[in-house]
Write a protein that holds these residues in place. Structure first.
Motif, mmCIF file in Angstrom:
data_model
loop_
_atom_site.group_PDB
_atom_site.id
_atom_site.type_symbol
_atom_site.label_atom_id
_atom_site.label_comp_id
_atom_site.label_asym_id
_atom_site.label_seq_id
_atom_site.Cartn_x
_atom_site.Cartn_y
_atom_site.Cartn_z
ATOM 1 N N ARG A 42 1.058 3.947 -2.971
ATOM 2 C CA ARG A 42 0.726 5.390 -2.709
ATOM 3 C C ARG A 42 1.641 6.306 -3.099
ATOM 4 O O ARG A 42 1.336 7.519 -3.469
ATOM 5 N N PHE A 99 -3.983 -4.265 -1.152
ATOM 6 C CA PHE A 99 -3.114 -3.048 -1.543
ATOM 7 C C PHE A 99 -3.893 -1.815 -1.955
ATOM 8 O O PHE A 99 -3.741 -1.331 -3.175
ATOM 9 N N SER A 100 -4.976 -1.605 -1.463
ATOM 10 C CA SER A 100 -5.820 -0.452 -1.442
ATOM 11 C C SER A 100 -6.754 -0.400 -2.517
ATOM 12 O O SER A 100 -7.454 0.228 -3.200
ATOM 13 N N ALA A 147 0.768 -1.271 -0.231
ATOM 14 C CA ALA A 147 -0.091 -0.085 -0.111
ATOM 15 C C ALA A 147 0.833 1.192 0.034
ATOM 16 O O ALA A 147 0.645 2.226 -0.729
#
Ligand code: CO8
Length: 258
Positions: free
Chosen positions: A89, A141-142, A85
């Motif tokens: 990001r 992973f979001s 994540a």
């Protein structure tokens, strides 16, 4: 850092990064994620657009590495999720646009990697999906966050709850990708797209990315105020003067990134 899983090709202002783990269809293990993290920290200042693709003809990224995840306990699972994540990001907030050139399977963490990029284009052979629930996990992973933003909550829920893979033409229809191309055209089209971005004022492109990212989660008045500030900041750049003077004198602008 030496990279064992990243193939990097720099041409002037465009950097192309291919994730390369052929034995697992470019599945992301923690070593690849750490390399990716390091690579993102060392992008050269001349780079104005990053293109991410998968090495080989079959796969963009076939997910997070299932063999690495199979025996994780709760806290190790959380740590692995955090690593992915954080890297994604970093991609999302990189000060330059990132294009995902999706050349094949974009499943699980692969779909989530594409979602963290600014723009997605795909080969007509690409397949997208979030098959995690079939493995007893969720998109970690979001994906639960970004997929709904991209395609709407209803379609995201269908994809995630069923784990079904969708073809490139369906991904285009639901807005998951902006365009699809013949496989052999994909990288050329990615480069064309990158070069169209490179032709513009770099600071303005950067501010536009910041605005779009930041404003998405704000209330309307706050978003408009944020944009207004950033709009004002453009007038403190030489490139704003250059761009407008060039327009008024019918010349081609020569942006300096200043
Ligand atoms: N992880 C590890 N190895 C993989 C992965 C993967 N995600 N995907 C493919 N491989 C390996 C296969 O095991 C196989 O290895 P081997 O040759 O040693 O048997 C090799 O790659 C080639 O794969 P296949 O033989 O299966 O190739 P096919 O063309 O038959 O099928 C598919 C291709 C459809 C892509 C198939 O490989 C597949 O279904 N892969 C798994 C896809 C998947 O489920 N991805 C999601 C993984 S979970 C995830 O991404 C979670 C993200 C959030 C993490 C949160 C952390 C807590």
């Amino acid at each position: 850092m030496e990279y064992n899983f990243l193939k990097i090709n720099q041409t002037d202002a465009v950097c192309t990064l291919a994730i390369s783990a052929p034995k697992s269809l470019n599945a992301l293990n923690s070593n690849i994620l750490k390399e990716l993290d390091d690579f993102l920290d060392h992008i050269t200042p001349e780079t104005r657009v990053l293109i991410i693709t998968g090495d080989g003809e079959k796969s963009f990224v076939a997910g997070a590495d299932i063999s690495e995840m199979a025996n994780l306990n709760e806290s190790e699972g959380e740590t692995f999720g955090k690593l992915g994540a954080a890297v994604f990001r970093k991609i999302e907030t990189l000060p330059i646009p990132v294009i995902a050139a999706v050349n094949g399977f974009a499943l699980g963490g692969g779909c989530e990697l594409a979602l963290a990029c600014d723009i997605r284009i795909a080969s007509n052979k690409a397949k997208f999906g979030q098959p995690e629930v079939g493995l007893g996990i969720i998109p970690g992973f979001s994906g639960t966050y970004r997929l709904a933003k991209m395609v709407g909550m209803g379609y995201a829920k269908e994809m995630i709850y069923t784990g079904k893979a969708i073809r490139a033409d369906e991904a285009l229809r639901v807005g998951l990708v902006n365009a699809i191309y013949e496989p052999e055209q994909l990288m050329e089209e990615a480069m064309n797209l990158a070069n169209r971005i490179v032709a513009n004022a770099p600071i303005a492109v950067r501010y536009a990315k910041v605005c779009i990212n930041e404003e998405y989660d704000l209330k309307a008045d706050d978003a408009i105020a944020f944009e207004n500030k950033m709009f004002g900041k453009c007038f403190a750049t030489q490139d704003q003067k250059e761009g407008m003077t060039a327009f008024l004198t019918k010349a081609a602008p020569k942006f300096q990134n200043k």
